[in-house]
Design a protein around this motif. Structure first.
Motif, PDB file in Angstrom:
ATOM      1  N   ALA A   1     -24.237 -11.185  85.885  1.00  0.00           N
ATOM      2  CA  ALA A   1     -24.617 -10.326  87.005  1.00  0.00           C
ATOM      3  C   ALA A   1     -23.732  -9.088  87.018  1.00  0.00           C
ATOM      4  O   ALA A   1     -22.512  -9.204  87.180  1.00  0.00           O
ATOM      5  N   PRO A   2     -24.295  -7.887  86.851  1.00  0.00           N
ATOM      6  CA  PRO A   2     -23.471  -6.676  86.730  1.00  0.00           C
ATOM      7  C   PRO A   2     -22.542  -6.443  87.910  1.00  0.00           C
ATOM      8  O   PRO A   2     -21.374  -6.072  87.721  1.00  0.00           O
ATOM      9  N   LEU A   3     -23.028  -6.643  89.119  1.00  0.00           N
ATOM     10  CA  LEU A   3     -22.182  -6.390  90.290  1.00  0.00           C
ATOM     11  C   LEU A   3     -21.017  -7.370  90.342  1.00  0.00           C
ATOM     12  O   LEU A   3     -19.904  -7.005  90.739  1.00  0.00           O
ATOM     13  N   ALA A   4     -21.256  -8.605  89.932  1.00  0.00           N
ATOM     14  CA  ALA A   4     -20.187  -9.602  89.923  1.00  0.00           C
ATOM     15  C   ALA A   4     -19.142  -9.266  88.860  1.00  0.00           C
ATOM     16  O   ALA A   4     -17.931  -9.395  89.095  1.00  0.00           O
ATOM     17  N   VAL A   5     -19.589  -8.831  87.693  1.00  0.00           N
ATOM     18  CA  VAL A   5     -18.655  -8.453  86.623  1.00  0.00           C
ATOM     19  C   VAL A   5     -17.797  -7.274  87.064  1.00  0.00           C
ATOM     20  O   VAL A   5     -16.571  -7.256  86.865  1.00  0.00           O
ATOM     21  N   GLN A   6     -18.425  -6.285  87.676  1.00  0.00           N
ATOM     22  CA  GLN A   6     -17.671  -5.110  88.135  1.00  0.00           C
ATOM     23  C   GLN A   6     -16.680  -5.492  89.229  1.00  0.00           C
ATOM     24  O   GLN A   6     -15.554  -4.982  89.270  1.00  0.00           O
ATOM     25  N   ALA A   7     -17.080  -6.395  90.103  1.00  0.00           N
ATOM     26  CA  ALA A   7     -16.169  -6.853  91.156  1.00  0.00           C
ATOM     27  C   ALA A   7     -14.985  -7.601  90.552  1.00  0.00           C
ATOM     28  O   ALA A   7     -13.842  -7.450  91.007  1.00  0.00           O
ATOM     29  N   ALA A   8     -15.241  -8.397  89.514  1.00  0.00           N
ATOM     30  CA  ALA A   8     -14.155  -9.128  88.864  1.00  0.00           C
ATOM     31  C   ALA A   8     -13.168  -8.163  88.209  1.00  0.00           C
ATOM     32  O   ALA A   8     -11.945  -8.345  88.300  1.00  0.00           O
ATOM     33  N   LYS A   9     -13.680  -7.103  87.567  1.00  0.00           N
ATOM     34  CA  LYS A   9     -12.769  -6.119  86.961  1.00  0.00           C
ATOM     35  C   LYS A   9     -11.954  -5.409  88.033  1.00  0.00           C
ATOM     36  O   LYS A   9     -10.750  -5.187  87.855  1.00  0.00           O
ATOM     37  N   ARG A  10     -12.600  -5.060  89.144  1.00  0.00           N
ATOM     38  CA  ARG A  10     -11.842  -4.439  90.246  1.00  0.00           C
ATOM     39  C   ARG A  10     -10.734  -5.363  90.718  1.00  0.00           C
ATOM     40  O   ARG A  10      -9.620  -4.918  91.007  1.00  0.00           O
ATOM     41  N   SER A  11     -11.034  -6.641  90.802  1.00  0.00           N
ATOM     42  CA  SER A  11     -10.021  -7.597  91.258  1.00  0.00           C
ATOM     43  C   SER A  11      -8.834  -7.643  90.303  1.00  0.00           C
ATOM     44  O   SER A  11      -7.682  -7.670  90.734  1.00  0.00           O
ATOM     45  N   PHE A  12      -9.101  -7.651  89.006  1.00  0.00           N
ATOM     46  CA  PHE A  12      -8.000  -7.621  88.038  1.00  0.00           C
ATOM     47  C   PHE A  12      -7.133  -6.382  88.248  1.00  0.00           C
ATOM     48  O   PHE A  12      -5.901  -6.454  88.268  1.00  0.00           O
ATOM     49  N   ASN A  13      -7.792  -5.226  88.392  1.00  0.00           N
ATOM     50  CA  ASN A  13      -7.038  -3.974  88.512  1.00  0.00           C
ATOM     51  C   ASN A  13      -6.260  -3.879  89.817  1.00  0.00           C
ATOM     52  O   ASN A  13      -5.106  -3.442  89.837  1.00  0.00           O
ATOM     53  N   LEU A  14      -6.899  -4.280  90.916  1.00  0.00           N
ATOM     54  CA  LEU A  14      -6.300  -4.053  92.225  1.00  0.00           C
ATOM     55  C   LEU A  14      -5.294  -5.128  92.621  1.00  0.00           C
ATOM     56  O   LEU A  14      -4.365  -4.861  93.387  1.00  0.00           O
TER      57      LEU A  14
END
Length: 262
Positions: A205-218
């Motif tokens: 799921a693209p939105l879930a993947v992007q949210a996971a990357k944001r979580s790693f970064n933030l």
């Protein structure tokens, strides 16, 4: 051609099955000059905003991933007042564009990644390295000291200091042993293996993947409690999206999901 990426001189970008492959094309060793940095910012900003891109592979053409900064462009403190602040802002922007791109990036390190080239690889999310490839931070060899914070993101304390203080080459098998790379493969399989990972990511799921990357970064610098609370907020937001509902239905029905990016 992805709109917004015409006229590139230092990069080639191809898109297939939601995976963008970005190839550094700056012979002979893919050194990073001003044009390189301006273009990499544009490339990854555009990929960030391109809905059809769900994952990215970054690699180099020829024998090097990137041999680092073009030292001919380093500012002269005596002759160019203000040159270093301008130079350093662009250098930071070139790395930030990769780290902050919303799409996960798999580095396919095909050869030498030295200095700024090493940092560029470490700005990616996942490292896949060729057996003969190596990372090296050679700043101390030329009287400089940079890249420490980026190196510490991927290496343990002792290995990070070993790398920075000795300027030695850390080869593909060593990178795997140090847990800095996820895979170390023969060079002729490098792009295939990196692309397979990117395609696996692109199928989620693209939105879930992007949210996971944001979580790693933030959450990297957050205390555990604050980081987990942020992640929970992402889960709540995702629960309201069509893609999450589709992913859950597809899982229950044992079929491949169809995502709309909303």
């Amino acid at each position: 051609m992805i709109p917004g990426l015409d006229g590139l001189e230092r990069f080639r970008v191809a898109l297939e099955e939601h995976v963008a492959t970005v190839t550094i094309t700056a012979p002979p060793v893919n050194a990073q000059d001003r044009r390189f940095r301006e273009e990499i910012v544009r490339v990854f900003d555009v990929l960030h905003d391109t809905a059809d891109v769900r994952a990215v592979v970054l690699t180099g053409e020829g024998r090097a991933f990137s041999a680092g900064a073009d030292l001919r462009e380093r500012p002269n403190l005596a002759e160019e007042p203000g040159g270093y602040p301008r130079h350093n802002r662009l250098v930071r922007a070139s790395f930030d564009a990769v780290m902050e791109c919303g799409k996960p990036i798999v580095a396919a390190v095909n050869g030498a990644a030295i200095g700024a080239g090493c940092v560029l690889a470490l700005c990616c999310d996942i490292l896949v390295v060729a057996e003969e490839a190596f990372l090296s931070m050679t700043e101390v060899d030329v009287g400089l000291a940079g890249g420490v914070r980026h190196v510490m993101r991927f290496f343990g304390q002792s290995d990070a200091r070993l790398m920075i203080l000795t300027a030695r080459r850390i080869t593909g098998p060593e990178l795997l042993r140090m847990n800095a790379a996820s895979l170390c493969v023969p060079k002729d399989r490098l792009l295939e293996e990196a692309t397979a990972i990117a395609r696996q990511i692109a199928a989620k799921a693209p939105l879930a993947v992007q949210a996971a990357k944001r979580s790693f970064n933030l959450t990297e610098e957050m205390p555990l409690r604050d980081g987990y609370r942020y992640e929970q907020s992402q889960t709540v937001a995702l629960a309201r999206t069509d893609d999450t509902r589709e992913a859950q239905r597809a899982f229950a029905e044992k079929r491949k999901p169809t995502f709309q990016g909303r």
